[in-house]
Scaffold this motif. Structure first.
Motif, PDB file in Angstrom:
ATOM      1  N   GLU A   1      41.560  39.797  27.096  1.00  0.00           N
ATOM      2  CA  GLU A   1      40.580  40.048  28.162  1.00  0.00           C
ATOM      3  C   GLU A   1      40.507  41.519  28.563  1.00  0.00           C
ATOM      4  O   GLU A   1      39.614  41.914  29.297  1.00  0.00           O
ATOM      5  CB  GLU A   1      40.901  39.216  29.415  1.00  0.00           C
ATOM      6  CG  GLU A   1      40.532  37.755  29.347  1.00  0.00           C
ATOM      7  CD  GLU A   1      39.018  37.503  29.455  1.00  0.00           C
ATOM      8  OE1 GLU A   1      38.232  38.464  29.494  1.00  0.00           O
ATOM      9  OE2 GLU A   1      38.634  36.321  29.469  1.00  0.00           O
TER      10      GLU A   1
ATOM     11  N   GLN B   1      33.450  37.287  25.443  1.00  0.00           N
ATOM     12  CA  GLN B   1      33.017  38.015  26.648  1.00  0.00           C
ATOM     13  C   GLN B   1      34.252  38.469  27.423  1.00  0.00           C
ATOM     14  O   GLN B   1      35.175  37.671  27.638  1.00  0.00           O
ATOM     15  CB  GLN B   1      32.169  37.086  27.529  1.00  0.00           C
ATOM     16  CG  GLN B   1      31.723  37.710  28.860  1.00  0.00           C
ATOM     17  CD  GLN B   1      30.693  36.861  29.582  1.00  0.00           C
ATOM     18  OE1 GLN B   1      29.510  37.150  29.549  1.00  0.00           O
ATOM     19  NE2 GLN B   1      31.140  35.793  30.237  1.00  0.00           N
ATOM     20  N   GLN B   2      34.247  39.748  27.854  1.00  0.00           N
ATOM     21  CA  GLN B   2      35.376  40.288  28.636  1.00  0.00           C
ATOM     22  C   GLN B   2      34.857  40.832  29.964  1.00  0.00           C
ATOM     23  O   GLN B   2      34.568  42.025  30.093  1.00  0.00           O
ATOM     24  CB  GLN B   2      36.098  41.395  27.854  1.00  0.00           C
ATOM     25  CG  GLN B   2      36.781  40.941  26.592  1.00  0.00           C
ATOM     26  CD  GLN B   2      35.920  41.159  25.355  1.00  0.00           C
ATOM     27  OE1 GLN B   2      35.119  42.084  25.317  1.00  0.00           O
ATOM     28  NE2 GLN B   2      36.073  40.299  24.374  1.00  0.00           N
TER      29      GLN B   2
ATOM     30  N   VAL C   1      43.316  36.386  34.766  1.00  0.00           N
ATOM     31  CA  VAL C   1      43.615  37.732  34.269  1.00  0.00           C
ATOM     32  C   VAL C   1      43.010  38.733  35.248  1.00  0.00           C
ATOM     33  O   VAL C   1      41.887  38.533  35.735  1.00  0.00           O
ATOM     34  CB  VAL C   1      43.006  37.966  32.863  1.00  0.00           C
ATOM     35  CG1 VAL C   1      43.519  39.255  32.247  1.00  0.00           C
ATOM     36  CG2 VAL C   1      43.281  36.797  31.936  1.00  0.00           C
TER      37      VAL C   1
ATOM     38  N   VAL D   1      39.260  37.114  36.142  1.00  0.00           N
ATOM     39  CA  VAL D   1      38.683  36.222  35.130  1.00  0.00           C
ATOM     40  C   VAL D   1      39.574  34.985  35.023  1.00  0.00           C
ATOM     41  O   VAL D   1      40.794  35.108  34.901  1.00  0.00           O
ATOM     42  CB  VAL D   1      38.627  36.925  33.755  1.00  0.00           C
ATOM     43  CG1 VAL D   1      38.126  35.969  32.688  1.00  0.00           C
ATOM     44  CG2 VAL D   1      37.740  38.145  33.829  1.00  0.00           C
TER      45      VAL D   1
ATOM     46  N   HIS E   1      40.155  30.946  33.220  1.00  0.00           N
ATOM     47  CA  HIS E   1      39.810  30.025  32.126  1.00  0.00           C
ATOM     48  C   HIS E   1      40.478  28.684  32.354  1.00  0.00           C
ATOM     49  O   HIS E   1      41.628  28.640  32.803  1.00  0.00           O
ATOM     50  CB  HIS E   1      40.355  30.516  30.776  1.00  0.00           C
ATOM     51  CG  HIS E   1      39.737  31.762  30.282  1.00  0.00           C
ATOM     52  ND1 HIS E   1      38.598  31.766  29.522  1.00  0.00           N
ATOM     53  CD2 HIS E   1      40.098  33.057  30.438  1.00  0.00           C
ATOM     54  CE1 HIS E   1      38.281  33.008  29.227  1.00  0.00           C
ATOM     55  NE2 HIS E   1      39.169  33.816  29.767  1.00  0.00           N
TER      56      HIS E   1
ATOM     57  N   ILE F   1      46.629  36.469  26.349  1.00  0.00           N
ATOM     58  CA  ILE F   1      45.328  36.317  27.012  1.00  0.00           C
ATOM     59  C   ILE F   1      44.970  37.589  27.792  1.00  0.00           C
ATOM     60  O   ILE F   1      43.815  38.016  27.800  1.00  0.00           O
ATOM     61  CB  ILE F   1      45.306  35.049  27.894  1.00  0.00           C
ATOM     62  CG1 ILE F   1      45.535  33.817  27.002  1.00  0.00           C
ATOM     63  CG2 ILE F   1      43.975  34.915  28.622  1.00  0.00           C
ATOM     64  CD1 ILE F   1      45.784  32.519  27.744  1.00  0.00           C
TER      65      ILE F   1
ATOM     66  N   THR G   1      35.280  32.231  26.250  1.00  0.00           N
ATOM     67  CA  THR G   1      36.626  32.637  25.823  1.00  0.00           C
ATOM     68  C   THR G   1      36.682  34.174  25.814  1.00  0.00           C
ATOM     69  O   THR G   1      35.632  34.832  25.716  1.00  0.00           O
ATOM     70  CB  THR G   1      37.074  32.120  24.427  1.00  0.00           C
ATOM     71  OG1 THR G   1      36.596  32.991  23.410  1.00  0.00           O
ATOM     72  CG2 THR G   1      36.667  30.688  24.167  1.00  0.00           C
ATOM     73  N   PRO G   2      37.884  34.753  25.857  1.00  0.00           N
ATOM     74  CA  PRO G   2      37.958  36.228  25.835  1.00  0.00           C
ATOM     75  C   PRO G   2      37.480  36.826  24.523  1.00  0.00           C
ATOM     76  O   PRO G   2      37.255  38.035  24.445  1.00  0.00           O
ATOM     77  CB  PRO G   2      39.437  36.523  26.072  1.00  0.00           C
ATOM     78  CG  PRO G   2      40.148  35.243  26.028  1.00  0.00           C
ATOM     79  CD  PRO G   2      39.187  34.114  26.058  1.00  0.00           C
TER      80      PRO G   2
ATOM     81  N   ASN H   1      35.298  32.078  32.935  1.00  0.00           N
ATOM     82  CA  ASN H   1      34.866  32.572  31.614  1.00  0.00           C
ATOM     83  C   ASN H   1      35.203  31.562  30.514  1.00  0.00           C
ATOM     84  O   ASN H   1      35.328  31.914  29.346  1.00  0.00           O
ATOM     85  CB  ASN H   1      35.580  33.913  31.338  1.00  0.00           C
ATOM     86  CG  ASN H   1      34.927  34.727  30.238  1.00  0.00           C
ATOM     87  OD1 ASN H   1      33.711  34.661  30.035  1.00  0.00           O
ATOM     88  ND2 ASN H   1      35.725  35.512  29.517  1.00  0.00           N
TER      89      ASN H   1
END
Ligand code: PLP
Length: 385
Positions: free
Chosen positions: A77, A195-196, A225, A205, A207, A73, A191-192, A187
């Motif tokens: 990201e 979008q980052q 992250v 970030v 999830h 992950i 999901t990474p 986010n």
């Protein structure tokens, strides 16, 4: 806790990261799947036990199975590292706690997930005298005006998951950095893969991995992250001390889910687009909220930040609340349930005075024509009573 090494960074494409980052055939007899280290503690090297030097002590601090998930992950990201938690709320509350202190002020997007909303507006406010200002989030001036000298955090969710409000991440990160304010984003929707936010200057970030990242409605979990300094601090404080760490079995299911994330997300997006187009063209539907569609209110921000869409949407049918509730209960494929991001189609009534008779829907991986037929049949009998 996992910080990416140079070796981990050799995987750069999302598909390769999802499939292979964290593989370790050499140490595990060629096993394609890394073992589940279902062990609470790790004994240390002594002169007699034959154990090689290693970095592990106790699974609330670190565990090799968790690290495989964390590395995947973090790489997706574009962060230095990641930390996994026992739920999305575990990750989000840890990220928020990293930045706040008693008596500070938080700016939050008013449409963010109810758990984060309640944590900030009620729990932190009542217990630690942390004040807050809820904003719409689409207007930078509104956010600038909400900032006070004691503002410590701007909490974002873009897009949100009922009415899909978006924020301009770069502009918000810039004004936050100029004033020494931390930024956290949920986010989960994107999901990474789509979008980052770290690349746009956001600090942490988060999830809920309960949704698309694991994808099979069989595991709860969360992840955050960030850069190495933040990861080390959250690991040593919020994760170890509050202790909402992920379990190795959860991590195994998460790793398994991530391997197929690119394929699943693409199919959710295809099915979602078809269902959204059907609803948009239906005479009994008043309004559809679907990021990526031509009618999406913040199309410019969507195109700036997101590289794809998925199966989540909302709509308002014409008619009364009772009719909207009846519509939800007359579907067959779409089961009445609150979560989203798994293989299955779901629907739930989330109407309120501000939102109107809003129905939130998750389009799963079933045959899309079956799903559209299901909606068509329910809408055909919609206004008979
Ligand atoms: N963020 C969003 C957008 C969510 O939809 C959810 C759960 O529904 C969460 C966070 C919380 O995650 P969890 O239920 O894994 O704690």
């Amino acid at each position: 806790m996992a910080i990416l090494t140079e070796k981990d960074k050799k995987y750069t494409s999302p598909e390769d990261i999802c499939a292979h980052l964290g593989d370790n055939y050499a140490d595990f007899n060629g096993a394609v799947i890394p073992p589940i280290f279902q062990s609470s503690l790790f004994v240390q090297h002594t002169e007699t036990n034959g154990v090689k030097e290693h970095p592990y002590t106790y699974s609330r601090s670190e565990n090799p199975t968790l690290e495989v998930a964390e590395k995947k992950i973090a790489a997706l990201e574009g962060g230095d590292g990641a930390l996994v938690f026992s739920s999305g709320m575990g990750a989000m509350s840890a990220a928020i706690m990293h930045f706040v202190r008693a008596g500070c002020h938080v700016v939050l997007v008013g449409t963010c997930y109810v758990g984060a909303n309640t944590f900030i507006r009620e729990y932190l406010y009542n217990k630690f005298n942390i004040s807050f200002t809820a904003v719409h989030g689409g207007d930078i001036k509104e956010i600038e005006d909400a900032i006070r000298p004691e503002t410590a955090l701007i909490y974002l969710e873009s897009p949100s998951t009922f009415v899909f409000h978006m924020q301009d991440l770069e502009a918000i990160a810039r004004i936050a950095k100029e004033r020494g304010i931390g930024t956290v984003i949920d986010n989960t929707y994107a999901t990474p893969l789509h979008q980052q936010p770290l690349k746009h200057g956001i600090d942490i970030v988060c999830h809920s991995i309960t949704k698309y990242l694991s994808g099979h409605s069989d595991v709860m979990g969360g992840v955050l992250v960030a850069n190495e300094e933040i990861i080390r601090s959250v690991q040593a404080n919020e994760r170890v001390l509050i202790g909402a760490v992920m379990d190795p079995h959860q991590a195994y299911l998460l790793i398994r889910g991530i391997r197929t994330l690119p394929l699943r997300l693409a199919q959710h997006g295809e099915n979602g687009k078809r269902v959204a187009a059907f609803l948009e063209s239906h005479p009994k539907i008043e309004r559809v909220f679907y990021p990526g569609s031509e009618s999406f209110a913040q199309k410019e921000l969507f195109e700036k930040y997101l590289s794809g869409t998925n199966g989540l949407m909302s709509f308002i049918p014409k008619g009364t609340e009772a009719q909207a509730q009846k519509l939800v209960n007359s579907l067959h494929y779409f089961q009445n349930g609150f979560s989203w991001g798994g293989f299955e189609s779901l629907v739930t009534y989330v109407g309120s005075p501000e939102r109107g008779h809003l129905i939130r829907m998750h389009v799963g991986l079933e045959n899309v024509d079956s799903l559209i037929d299901d909606l068509k049949n329910a809408l055909d009998s919609y206004d008979k009573e």
